[in-house]
Every structure is written in structure tokens, then in C-alpha cells.
Write a protein that holds these residues in place. Sequence first.
Motif, short mmCIF file in Angstrom:
data_model
loop_
_atom_site.label_atom_id
_atom_site.label_comp_id
_atom_site.label_asym_id
_atom_site.label_seq_id
_atom_site.Cartn_x
_atom_site.Cartn_y
_atom_site.Cartn_z
N ASN A 266 1.14 -1.00 -0.25
CA ASN A 266 0.25 0.43 -0.15
C ASN A 266 1.04 1.13 -0.21
OD1 ASN A 266 -2.31 -1.28 -0.06
ND2 ASN A 266 -2.75 -1.18 1.70
N ASN A 267 2.42 1.66 -0.11
CA ASN A 267 2.87 2.83 -0.23
C ASN A 267 3.65 2.57 -1.36
OD1 ASN A 267 2.94 3.49 2.75
ND2 ASN A 267 2.37 2.18 2.61
N GLY A 288 0.52 11.70 -3.47
CA GLY A 288 -0.34 10.67 -3.87
C GLY A 288 1.02 9.22 -4.25
N HIS A 470 2.22 5.74 -9.22
CA HIS A 470 1.45 4.22 -8.28
C HIS A 470 2.32 3.38 -7.50
CE1 HIS A 470 -1.64 5.54 -11.44
NE2 HIS A 470 -2.30 5.22 -10.70
N GLY A 471 3.55 4.42 -7.26
CA GLY A 471 4.26 3.39 -5.79
C GLY A 471 5.25 2.93 -6.30
N ARG A 472 5.55 2.80 -8.11
CA ARG A 472 6.56 2.96 -8.65
C ARG A 472 7.61 4.06 -9.30
NH1 ARG A 472 5.91 -2.70 -10.69
NH2 ARG A 472 4.40 -3.94 -9.71
N ARG B 323 -4.68 0.03 11.70
CA ARG B 323 -6.42 0.43 10.90
C ARG B 323 -5.13 1.60 10.24
NH1 ARG B 323 -9.46 3.50 14.46
NH2 ARG B 323 -9.50 1.30 16.16
N LYS B 324 -3.63 1.50 10.94
CA LYS B 324 -3.29 2.80 10.44
C LYS B 324 -2.05 1.96 8.50
CE LYS B 324 0.87 5.63 11.54
NZ LYS B 324 2.12 5.49 11.67
N HIS B 325 -2.39 0.60 9.41
CA HIS B 325 -1.07 0.20 8.38
C HIS B 325 -1.81 -0.38 6.89
CE1 HIS B 325 2.95 -1.90 7.71
NE2 HIS B 325 2.30 -3.13 7.30
N SER B 326 -3.24 -0.93 7.36
CA SER B 326 -4.35 -1.35 5.90
C SER B 326 -4.48 -0.52 5.18
CB SER B 326 -4.96 -1.93 6.09
OG SER B 326 -5.50 -1.10 7.45
N GLN B 327 -4.12 0.81 5.91
CA GLN B 327 -4.79 2.09 4.81
C GLN B 327 -4.11 2.15 3.95
OE1 GLN B 327 -4.06 5.87 7.06
NE2 GLN B 327 -6.20 6.08 6.61
N VAL B 328 -5.03 2.49 2.40
CA VAL B 328 -4.02 2.01 1.32
C VAL B 328 -4.00 3.87 1.07
CG1 VAL B 328 -4.65 2.11 -1.18
CG2 VAL B 328 -5.57 0.80 0.55
N ARG B 329 -2.76 4.38 1.32
CA ARG B 329 -1.73 5.48 0.57
C ARG B 329 -1.87 6.06 -0.39
NH1 ARG B 329 2.08 6.55 5.49
NH2 ARG B 329 2.00 4.63 6.52
N VAL B 330 -0.87 4.48 -1.38
CA VAL B 330 -0.87 4.71 -2.60
C VAL B 330 -1.44 3.89 -3.26
CG1 VAL B 330 0.72 4.80 -4.27
CG2 VAL B 330 1.41 6.24 -2.06
N GLN B 331 -2.26 4.39 -4.07
CA GLN B 331 -3.16 2.96 -5.88
C GLN B 331 -1.67 2.73 -5.63
OE1 GLN B 331 -6.21 4.39 -6.21
NE2 GLN B 331 -7.36 3.89 -4.72
N VAL B 332 -0.42 0.74 -5.34
CA VAL B 332 0.67 1.15 -6.07
C VAL B 332 -0.46 0.09 -7.24
CG1 VAL B 332 1.74 -0.35 -6.27
CG2 VAL B 332 1.53 1.01 -3.89
N LYS B 333 0.43 0.49 -8.22
CA LYS B 333 -0.18 -0.27 -9.58
C LYS B 333 0.93 -1.80 -9.72
CE LYS B 333 0.85 1.25 -14.02
NZ LYS B 333 0.58 2.12 -14.97
#
Lengths: 493, 335
Positions: A266-267, A288, A470-472, B323-333
Amino acid sequence: MLLKASQITKRYGGVTALDHVDFDMEKGEIHGLAGVNGCGKSTLMKIIAGAEHQTSGKIYIDDEEKPPYSPAQAMKYGIGIIYQDLSLFPNLSVFENIYLSRVLASGSKTVRSAQYRAGVEEIIKELGIELDLDATLDELPIAKQQLVAIIRALFNKTRLIILDEPTTALTTQEIEHLFGILKTLKAKGVSFVFITHKLTELKEVCDRVTVFKDGHLIGTYKNDETLTIGAIEKAMLGKELTYKHYDSNSNPDKVLLEVSHLSKKNNFKDISLTLHEGEVLGIAGQLGSGRTELAKALFGAEPADSGTIKVDGKEVDCSSIHSSVESGFAYVPEDRLALGLVLAQSIRRNATICSLKRLSGLFGVLNLKLYKELALRLLDELKVKYGLVSQPISSLSGGNQQKVVIAKWLAINPRILILDSPTVGIDVGAKSGIYDTVHEKAKEGMGFVFISDELPELLSNCDRIAVMSHGRITAVCNTSDLTEEKLQQIIAQ
Amino acid sequence: MLLKFVKSREFFLFMFIVVFSLAITVVNPNFLTVENFADLLKSFTVLGIFSLGVLIVLLSGGFDLSFTAIAQVAQYVVVYFFVEYEVDNVFFAIIATMVIGALLGLVNGVIIYYYHITAIIVTIATNSIYIGFLYVITEGELLYDIPESFSFLSDTKIFPMVNASGAEVGICVGTAFWFLLCILVHLFIKHTVLGRSIVAIGGNQLSASRVGFNICRTTLFIYTFVGAMAGFASLIQCAVFQSVVPNSMVGHEMEVIAAVVLGGASVTGGRGTVLGTFLGVLLFAVLSNGLTLMKISPFFYQIFTGIVILLSVSVNALQDLHRKHSQVRVQVKED
Ligand SMILES: Nc1ncnc2c1ncn2[C@@H]1O[C@H](COP(=O)(O)OP(=O)(O)O)[C@@H](O)[C@H]1O
Ligand SMILES: [Mg+2]
């Protein structure tokens, strides 16, 4: 006229935060407010919202002069302010966050929430958004929370909503979405004051733009073709910002930092990059895209899940801030007020805070002489403008505060300094001061990771620029091959 | 909705209590009798009423360590003067203990609000001061002569039943008051503006003041309320034990706080429910009784209290972290 503030002056003790400024709002207008940190934007907005009272000057609402009023009274006038922290309640439901202030204003002693449901749902429908009213607020991402704050204001029948730096924590898409909502509401006659450091945003949504500098009004401009970003910048800074060309200090034979396949759920994902000695590596990308998250992982503040980090060819541990600092990393965060400084403490203490271990002898007793000398040397090296070293750091201008944050890390001679948006909201002198420091240190072999939204700043300072999306990492380019347009294109892809 | 409930602290506690009760019953069938349960509830009524006060302070993000001292003072003063002047009326006594408790609590509130001192420090100090005064003035003397009417709280049963050996068993009036207070406090927290303001302040005090909540009035109310609850609890305590011992309650603060935290209240404020608190107290009751019935040393109870505080706080912290950890911060492709 909806609101007119005339000849407002505000003094805090000896500090004049506002000096005879004028400001007005029309119905259904988005009015941008610009100026470097500490120029008095928030102070004027607090006065308009009733949270502070002016030392002198008059405020007219609907062409009627009003004596200084309270926030509750401001709400009755239809004026609401959304602070940067949003002032919501993380532990309450979205719905309750929205109706609670209305219950208070009604003077009722009990809460009967059912009566508010239809009204709130109606607003949400009008805005065309999805929102789970029964979710607990802290389950929502920041952008959604911001919408909750706006809906709360609308639900209180607010005609003038003041947004103090609403876009700093939003991604590009979220900002576009927010702008869409502002425009919808504007068409319905709601007015907004919009404070931001990003001048492109001002150009995009505002009808008029007002610029402050050092508590003075520089001017109010209609946002048409004749108003350029350069002109706003010049009004803000007092002189035009010119970017110098710096010679590269990068030593291509010596790899200082090597990151391979770094990932964090998620980062960001699968980040590989290298940084040479004396090199300044820029990181561009939309908000973001995972830039700040990557920086925090290198600094050990929010460690990565997998991947390796090598400094000088040796694999290092970045699982905590302590071990990252030991490995040679230092980090100047995006949000210097919250993360970089201890605001109530003195300039000297803030500057030396990272070096205390080095300055203390037997049993950890601080060597006061060394301590005082170091502080003076650091402040001098970065040309920080200050009154007394014993004054609280909050007495400095934004630019000088930022220099102190950088100084405190330079004091421990890191191998790699990560700068996250280091020049946002600071004056032109401080900006070029920071650029000069970066290149002086690069000459000594220090490596820099330079994150920024300002493309000209990246192009002038960096040897190479990596683009994240997008994280990359989607591209790494030599700056000499780039122009602003080209870089813009790569980022937008 | 159902899933949310199944994942809640309340559900977890409830299941734990059921399973544990069954386990004890297997070892000792005397556990699951009306008699034992009514007794158990009676002996935990004092803790239960204390816990309601503590829940309110924790909800607001505050803290209180002085409520047991307040209870001791209120109890001693009321019993002493009621005996001295031969007033034998339990309802006057209830009002009197609650008023004394409320006043002593108000002192806490005033110091905390007007001098901006951390609640925990203030109440540690006032705990010592209140209890110190009590010892100095009474020289630690016990009172055994309790007005007769007080036993209404501990001996009168509300729905009396007769057991096999012909004795009356059932829930006593004091326990019924506890249940009633639970319901009232629940309604208060959920449906009054003052109740919501307590929860809101616990969530974010700055936001609360910006929205226009009266922080001063709420703070004073909170500490006054804890005091009043402590006063009321103290009266039931002396009715149950038929004596006033100046140090019988002080020192047990942690047990109360542990029960409330076990019930899901957060020590950092803003989270907690009456149902959770009630179940937390009930679990304490069942465990302590179970230990006795299983002939395990009661000292384990103390160790258990400490472990409960640690575990509950860690679970809360872990939940926050998760809760903090599972929050999506960046929508990783993804690939
Ligand atoms: N409560 C306060 N006490 C003393 N000085 C203040 C206070 N609030 C603001 N200031 C000073 O007023 C000036 C303007 O601050 P502010 O309005 O927050 O600036 P901006 O929002 O434009 O960044 C700054 O120099 C700041 O230090
Ligand atoms: Mg500001």
C-alpha cells in the motif's frame, strides 16, 4: 457584497501579523490567497471566522458593519473555516461529525439525529459523491475526511467557506475532485477563500487572487489571461525567482546508495535506484505517487516490507529511525512544523538536537561550551537570520525555520540527506540559500535525494531525476536531456 | 452490521464470560446457581458503580485516581454524622454521599481545568490529600455501628426467590441500582448533548472547542460525576460490609480502571461503551469467583489485574497500528 474587511491590523505583542489590509468577497466567488509562510493569511482568515479579533479595522457582512464576533456568531452569519487539521472527531461517525455542530447551535439538550439524516443525504447527493455516513471518521482517507468537513459547513448553511491549505495532503486526482465540488457549489452561490502554496491551483479555480507579503496587502488581481504564475510569484516574493545553474559534483565511479527491489504494501513497489557520491537525485511525481512514503522507508520512520538498501556497498539496516541515522541517512520532512521542529524550544536547541550525543561527555553530561559553539557555527553556515539563539524557533520566518531543520541534520554529517519538498512556502532568499547549501555539501561528497513538486527547482538542482507514479519508478532521466515540458509529460503519463 | 458486532470487544468479552463460566461449572457445579450469581453481583456492585464514573473520565480523555479516596471520605463522613445525630434514612444517606463525592470531584475538575495540570498528577495528589485528612482526623478509627436502614441496599431483594433450604435469594437493591445506573449512563452518553460533548472532547479537544462545545463546563461535570458515583458506591460498600474501614477501598483504583479498559475503553480517550464496561466488570467478577471456587490463591487476582491492563492496552494499540497499516496510502500499480 458578502464580506468586506477594511484596514485590518492585528498585533501579537510586538509582532504585527497584519498591517492595514483590505479584503473582500463576492457571492459565489472562489478567492485565492497567496503568500509565503507567515505573511498573515491564516491570521486574517481567523479574524473573519471569529477565532481571533483584530487590533483595529472593520468588518462588514452584507454591507453592514459588525463588531468583533465569536466563531459561533460567525457561523450564524454563514461563515465557516476549515483548518488544515480539519477539526473533526476521529472517533465519531461521519454522520455525527456532520450534524453535531448543528445540534449545538440549536441549543437543544438532547440529540435526535434522525431528523438530520435526510438533509445530510441531500447534500451528499447534490455533490454527487459516495460517503458511508455510518463509518467511523478515522476509517476514511484524508480526502474523504475533508469532504466531511465541507459537508458539515454546508449543513450549517455556510455561505462563505474558508479553506486553509486544503490541498497539501491530497493526491492529484483528489485535488481535481475537490475543485469539481468547489465549482459545483460556487454555481449554487457558495463562496470560498482558498489558501494554497501551489500557484497552478490558484490559476485553475480562482476568480480572484489576493497576495500578501509580510502582513501587507500586495494586491488583488482578477484571474484572467493577463495574470501569470510568474506575476503571482513576483508579487509574493518581492522579486522574481531565478534558478541558477549548478555544476554537477556527482562522482559516477562511487555508488553511495543502492536500493534494490524495495517494496511496502500500500505504499510503493519494487523500487530500485542508485545515488552516487556528491549527486543530487530528484524525485518527481504527483502527490500520492509514493515519494514521501519511499523517503520515510529509507529514513526508517515507516520501514519497507522487503528489498535491500546498501550504503557504500554494504547492506544496511533501515528498520528504525535510529538504525537509519546510524547508516548515514537524514531526512527533512515535508511537514516541518509537525515533524521537523520542536516549536516551543529555542533556536539553539532545535539546531543542536541531533548532535546532543556527540556534545556530551562522561555520563551524558552536555558540554555547554561545545554546544553553544556548534549552534552558532551551524546557524552561521546556513545564514539563518535570527535575533537571539535563545528565542523560540517559532519566532523565525518559515524559510529560516527550514534552514534550522536542515542545519540540525548537517551537524551530524549524514552520508545521504533526503529533502522532502524543502522549499514549499518559503521566501526567495531562503530558497536560494538552501540550494546553495545543497551544492556546497554535494561538493564534499554528500548525496541528496530531492523530492519536489516544483519542476524548475528539480531541473536546476538535480543531476538526475527519477519519476514515480502509482508507487513505482517509471523513469530515470539525466537532467541535461530534459526540459520542463518533457518532464511534465513523463510525470503525466 | 452483524459482522461488526461479532468483531467487537463486547462480543468477545461475552463469549469469554460464557466459556469461562461453563468451565468453572464443570469443576464446581455450585457456580451456576442464582444464589452464587446474586452474591457475586452484590460483591462487584461497588466496582461496577465506580467503573461508570471511570468510563466517563476515560471517554473524555481524562484520568482519575482519586475516586477511591473520595469514596472513603464520603462514606466516613456520612456514617459518622448519621450515627452521631441518629438519622437513619438510607435515601438521605445516598444523597449526602453523592453530594460530598461530587464536591470533592469538583475540586479535581477545577484544578485540572483552570491550572492546566495533567489529570493523573492532580488526582494522585488529591487522593493523598483526601485520604491523608481522613486518617489524621479519624486517627484510622473503624466504625461498626452502621445505621440499620442502609441494609436496604445490601439485603433487600428485588425479585426474591426461595431456594431449596428455604432462604431468600435474588438480586439486591444495590445491584439493581447499578443496573439502573448502567442504563441511565448509556442513555446519557448516547443521547444528550453533554454526553456527546464528553465523547467529542475525548476524540479531539481542539476540534470540540472550535465547534463550540463548552470545555470548561464539561470538564467540571466529568470530575463531579466520578465523585458522585464514588460517593454512591461507598454507601453500598459499607452496607455490604456493615463497617467503615478508612482504607478498605483506597488502593483498588487500578482494578476498576483495568475492568473499564478491558471493556474496550481507550486510555487516550474517545472510545468506550457502557456495555463493554459492564462486561469488563462481569468478567472480573466471574474470574475472581472462579479462582475461589477452584481453590486458587486469591493473590493471583492481583497478578491478573496487572496482566489485564497490559493486554487490553496492547490490544487497543495493536488495533490502532493495524488500522494505520492497512490504510491505502498509494494506489500501487500491480504487474
Ligand atoms: N498566536 C500568535 N502569537 C504570536 N504570533 C503569531 C500568532 N499567530 C501568528 N503569529 C505570527 O503572525 C504572522 C502571520 O502568521 P500566519 O497568519 O499564520 O501566516 P500564514 O498563514 O500566512 O503562513 C507570523 O509571523 C506568525 O509568527
Ligand atoms: Mg497558515
